[in-house]
Write a protein that holds these residues in place. Structure first.
Motif, PDB file in Angstrom:
ATOM      1  N   ILE A  23       0.877   7.376  -2.817  1.00 22.25           N
ATOM      2  CA  ILE A  23       1.161   5.948  -2.839  1.00 22.25           C
ATOM      3  C   ILE A  23       2.657   5.669  -2.987  1.00 22.25           C
ATOM      4  CG2 ILE A  23       0.630   3.757  -3.946  1.00 22.25           C
ATOM      5  CD1 ILE A  23      -1.942   4.977  -4.987  1.00 22.25           C
ATOM      6  N   ASP A  24       3.227   4.993  -1.959  1.00 23.39           N
ATOM      7  CA  ASP A  24       4.608   4.507  -1.988  1.00 23.39           C
ATOM      8  C   ASP A  24       5.586   5.636  -2.350  1.00 23.39           C
ATOM      9  OD1 ASP A  24       6.557   2.620  -1.577  1.00 23.39           O
ATOM     10  OD2 ASP A  24       5.877   1.257  -3.127  1.00 23.39           O
ATOM     11  N   SER A  25       6.720   5.317  -3.038  1.00 25.42           N
ATOM     12  CA  SER A  25       7.676   6.313  -3.562  1.00 25.42           C
ATOM     13  C   SER A  25       8.035   7.357  -2.507  1.00 25.42           C
ATOM     14  CB  SER A  25       7.098   6.983  -4.811  1.00 25.42           C
ATOM     15  OG  SER A  25       6.795   6.047  -5.796  1.00 25.42           O
ATOM     16  N   TRP A  26       8.765   6.939  -1.501  1.00 21.48           N
ATOM     17  CA  TRP A  26       9.005   7.744  -0.309  1.00 21.48           C
ATOM     18  C   TRP A  26       9.469   9.169  -0.591  1.00 21.48           C
ATOM     19  CZ3 TRP A  26       8.329   9.078   4.448  1.00 21.48           C
ATOM     20  CH2 TRP A  26       9.291   9.834   5.134  1.00 21.48           C
ATOM     21  N   GLY A  27      10.597   9.344  -1.267  1.00 26.00           N
ATOM     22  CA  GLY A  27      11.166  10.676  -1.437  1.00 26.00           C
ATOM     23  C   GLY A  27      10.250  11.616  -2.200  1.00 26.00           C
ATOM     24  N   PHE A  28       9.684  11.129  -3.291  1.00 26.59           N
ATOM     25  CA  PHE A  28       8.790  11.948  -4.107  1.00 26.59           C
ATOM     26  C   PHE A  28       7.549  12.349  -3.320  1.00 26.59           C
ATOM     27  CE2 PHE A  28       5.347  12.557  -7.150  1.00 26.59           C
ATOM     28  CZ  PHE A  28       5.927  13.410  -8.073  1.00 26.59           C
ATOM     29  N   MET A  29       6.911  11.381  -2.677  1.00 23.03           N
ATOM     30  CA  MET A  29       5.662  11.661  -1.974  1.00 23.03           C
ATOM     31  C   MET A  29       5.877  12.543  -0.748  1.00 23.03           C
ATOM     32  SD  MET A  29       3.488  10.360  -3.923  1.00 23.03           S
ATOM     33  CE  MET A  29       3.460   9.162  -5.260  1.00 23.03           C
ATOM     34  N   LEU A  30       7.009  12.391  -0.078  1.00 24.41           N
ATOM     35  CA  LEU A  30       7.296  13.253   1.068  1.00 24.41           C
ATOM     36  C   LEU A  30       7.345  14.709   0.633  1.00 24.41           C
ATOM     37  CD1 LEU A  30       8.123  13.614   4.057  1.00 24.41           C
ATOM     38  CD2 LEU A  30      10.501  13.375   3.300  1.00 24.41           C
ATOM     39  N   ARG A  31       8.007  14.979  -0.486  1.00 23.61           N
ATOM     40  CA  ARG A  31       8.121  16.357  -0.959  1.00 23.61           C
ATOM     41  C   ARG A  31       6.775  16.907  -1.433  1.00 23.61           C
ATOM     42  NH1 ARG A  31      12.633  13.751  -1.146  1.00 23.61           N
ATOM     43  NH2 ARG A  31      14.643  14.783  -0.897  1.00 23.61           N
ATOM     44  N   VAL A  32       5.981  16.047  -2.065  1.00 22.59           N
ATOM     45  CA  VAL A  32       4.635  16.480  -2.458  1.00 22.59           C
ATOM     46  C   VAL A  32       3.809  16.811  -1.212  1.00 22.59           C
ATOM     47  CG1 VAL A  32       2.458  15.756  -3.512  1.00 22.59           C
ATOM     48  CG2 VAL A  32       4.628  15.233  -4.644  1.00 22.59           C
ATOM     49  N   ALA A  33       3.858  15.929  -0.220  1.00 24.66           N
ATOM     50  CA  ALA A  33       3.096  16.159   1.013  1.00 24.66           C
ATOM     51  C   ALA A  33       3.520  17.454   1.692  1.00 24.66           C
ATOM     52  CB  ALA A  33       3.278  14.972   1.964  1.00 24.66           C
ATOM     53  N   THR A  39      15.414  -0.093   7.418  1.00 24.63           N
ATOM     54  CA  THR A  39      16.419   0.954   7.254  1.00 24.63           C
ATOM     55  C   THR A  39      15.834   2.318   7.612  1.00 24.63           C
ATOM     56  OG1 THR A  39      17.905   2.018   5.665  1.00 24.63           O
ATOM     57  CG2 THR A  39      15.824   1.234   4.801  1.00 24.63           C
ATOM     58  N   ARG A  40      16.632   3.206   8.129  1.00 24.98           N
ATOM     59  CA  ARG A  40      16.285   4.597   8.410  1.00 24.98           C
ATOM     60  C   ARG A  40      15.006   4.741   9.240  1.00 24.98           C
ATOM     61  NH1 ARG A  40      17.653   7.180   2.426  1.00 24.98           N
ATOM     62  NH2 ARG A  40      19.600   6.032   2.131  1.00 24.98           N
ATOM     63  N   PRO A  41      15.026   4.283  10.491  1.00 22.39           N
ATOM     64  CA  PRO A  41      13.836   4.374  11.330  1.00 22.39           C
ATOM     65  C   PRO A  41      13.370   5.811  11.579  1.00 22.39           C
ATOM     66  CG  PRO A  41      15.778   3.726  12.606  1.00 22.39           C
ATOM     67  CD  PRO A  41      16.157   3.640  11.177  1.00 22.39           C
ATOM     68  N   GLY A  42      14.251   6.782  11.391  1.00 24.48           N
ATOM     69  CA  GLY A  42      13.867   8.178  11.578  1.00 24.48           C
ATOM     70  C   GLY A  42      12.786   8.639  10.614  1.00 24.48           C
ATOM     71  N   ARG A  43      12.607   7.898   9.516  1.00 23.38           N
ATOM     72  CA  ARG A  43      11.569   8.268   8.562  1.00 23.38           C
ATOM     73  C   ARG A  43      10.170   8.145   9.165  1.00 23.38           C
ATOM     74  NH1 ARG A  43      13.475   5.482   2.822  1.00 23.38           N
ATOM     75  NH2 ARG A  43      15.096   7.011   2.306  1.00 23.38           N
ATOM     76  N   ALA A  44      10.006   7.295  10.175  1.00 27.44           N
ATOM     77  CA  ALA A  44       8.696   7.145  10.811  1.00 27.44           C
ATOM     78  C   ALA A  44       8.257   8.469  11.439  1.00 27.44           C
ATOM     79  CB  ALA A  44       8.741   6.042  11.860  1.00 27.44           C
ATOM     80  N   LYS A  45       9.150   9.117  12.144  1.00 29.93           N
ATOM     81  CA  LYS A  45       8.827  10.415  12.762  1.00 29.93           C
ATOM     82  C   LYS A  45       8.592  11.479  11.701  1.00 29.93           C
ATOM     83  CE  LYS A  45      10.493  13.746  16.180  1.00 29.93           C
ATOM     84  NZ  LYS A  45      11.594  14.074  17.138  1.00 29.93           N
ATOM     85  N   TYR A  50       5.316   3.374  13.783  1.00 27.96           N
ATOM     86  CA  TYR A  50       4.761   4.696  13.493  1.00 27.96           C
ATOM     87  C   TYR A  50       3.892   5.267  14.604  1.00 27.96           C
ATOM     88  CZ  TYR A  50       6.257   3.811   8.697  1.00 27.96           C
ATOM     89  OH  TYR A  50       7.024   3.555   7.576  1.00 27.96           O
ATOM     90  N   GLU A  51       3.116   4.417  15.244  1.00 25.59           N
ATOM     91  CA  GLU A  51       2.150   4.913  16.227  1.00 25.59           C
ATOM     92  C   GLU A  51       2.793   5.625  17.418  1.00 25.59           C
ATOM     93  OE1 GLU A  51      -0.142   1.377  16.870  1.00 25.59           O
ATOM     94  OE2 GLU A  51      -1.635   1.941  15.335  1.00 25.59           O
TER      95      GLU A  51
END
Length: 381
Positions: free
Chosen positions: A96-106, A129-135, A155-156
């Motif tokens: 849930i949310d928290s981009w940086g933390f959850m990305l590393r967990v994933a 901001t930072r559209p590259g995060r979608a990929k 995202y799609e």
């Protein structure tokens, strides 16, 4: 009878913790004994019976340089969370949310056990901001449940399936009793009320305090009939309460929020979820925000910010319904003048209230967002 499916829910911040608690209730309502739940979260999830094996306090971090300072702590919490997920070995993990933390967990879970399905709940705001995060997200998780109706097209195209569930935070807002609030606190029915909401992060209080304090002092000095009401966010109460008591200002806790919203003429609020909540209740609002100066300089230098506004309600409406004062513009004089303009024009406030409510309808979705999120998780199992 089939064995129950196992879902592990991870929330690192207070807002995510409340989303997690709502999802837990909805999953139990929808699946009963057909789902086993575990997770990492805070007090709200603990209230639903999910005891966290990882202490998530101290993970509410905003800004590049605050993140760098907390890197060691965050890295350790990521490792603990991944280890707990692998120990439980769930069928699916909801992050849930928290981009940086959850990305590393994933990434940690995916590397160790690709069989575990990964579901992100609330995507990073790539429209701003930072559209590259979608990929990056599409390459890391299996599905995104979004609270924003306009997220999917970002995202799609990268192959990430997206389900718009709506915003559970807005579902939770009850209809308040403004007259009862005024009577309870000895406020006349014709007295002007300005709500002041300073944010729920220590860094927000530190950066906004002088600007908001100065604006409130200026407004009360010029308007004897104005009563500022500070709504206290529980995570920062120890920091803020002594300052407010020293100023002799009126303080209410969050359990009075709905009644306070119903009583308010205007609000001065830290940018964030609460601005959308105020808009949903039709409260004309002025918002301000400050990042750390180094973070702000980097964002400006790299031209990272893409959206024309910082408030979701303004983005949804496509225009400035909530006046925004960011960084160098977040000064007492600008804030107080904007609030005064609203207080001086009751007809404008009435029209703006109706526009705010209309603009937030698409953010709420069809309602009962936690139920829709639960149904999405169950379908993916």
């Amino acid at each position: 009878m089939a064995d129950p499916k196992s879902v592990f829910i991870v929330a690192a911040e207070r807002s995510g913790d409340h989303l997690g608690a709502g999802l837990i209730r909805a999953l139990r309502d929808a699946a009963g004994d057909g789902v086993r739940l575990a997770g990492v979260g805070g007090d709200a999830m603990a209230g639903e019976g999910i005891e966290s094996a990882v202490d998530t306090s101290g993970l509410s971090i905003l800004g590049l340089f605050d993140g760098l300072k907390a890197y060691g702590r965050v890295k350790a919490k990521v490792a603990e969370t991944v280890a707990e997920i692998l120990r439980v070995k769930p069928d699916a993990v909801v992050l849930i949310d928290s981009w940086g933390f959850m990305l590393r967990v994933a990434q940690g879970v995916r590397a160790a056990d690709p069989s575990i399905r990964l579901i992100k709940y609330v995507g990073p705001q790539v429209f701003a901001t930072r559209p590259g995060r979608a990929k990056t997200l599409a390459n890391t998780v299996d599905h995104l449940m979004t609270i924003l109706s306009f997220d999917a097209p970002y995202y799609e195209p990268h192959g990430l399936p997206v389900t718009f569930v709506g915003n559970p935070t807005l579902d939770r807002l009850p209809t308040g009793d403004g007259a009862a609030f005024r009577e309870r606190h000895g406020l006349a029915q014709d007295q002007e009320i300005m709500l002041v909401l300073l944010g729920s992060r220590t860094s927000e209080i530190r950066r906004l305090w002088k600007s908001f304090e100065g604006a409130v002092k200026s407004l009360t000095g010029a308007r004897p009939n104005l009563q500022p009401v500070f709504i206290m966010a529980a995570p920062v109460e120890d920091l803020v309460r002594p300052r407010l008591e020293a100023g002799g200002w009126m303080i209410v806790r969050e359990d009075e929020k709905a009644d306070a919203f119903a009583a308010a003429d205007v609000a001065l609020a830290c940018s964030g979820t609460v601005v959308t909540e105020l808009a949903t209740a039709g409260v004309p609002t002025v918002t301000g925000y400050r990042l750390g100066w180094m973070t702000w300089a980097v964002l400006r230098l790299l031209r990272v910010m893409k959206a024309p506004f910082i408030s979701l309600v303004n983005i949804a409406a496509g225009r400035m319904l909530v006046p925004e004062f960011v960084q160098t513009q977040c000064q007492p004089r600008q804030l107080s003048q904007s609030v005064s303009g609203l207080l001086d024009d009751p007809e404008r406030r009435k029209a703006l209230s109706e526009e705010l409510v209309a603009a937030t309808r698409q953010l709420r979705g069809e309602g009962d967002a936690s139920r829709r999120a639960a149904e999405t998780v169950i379908s993916l199992l």
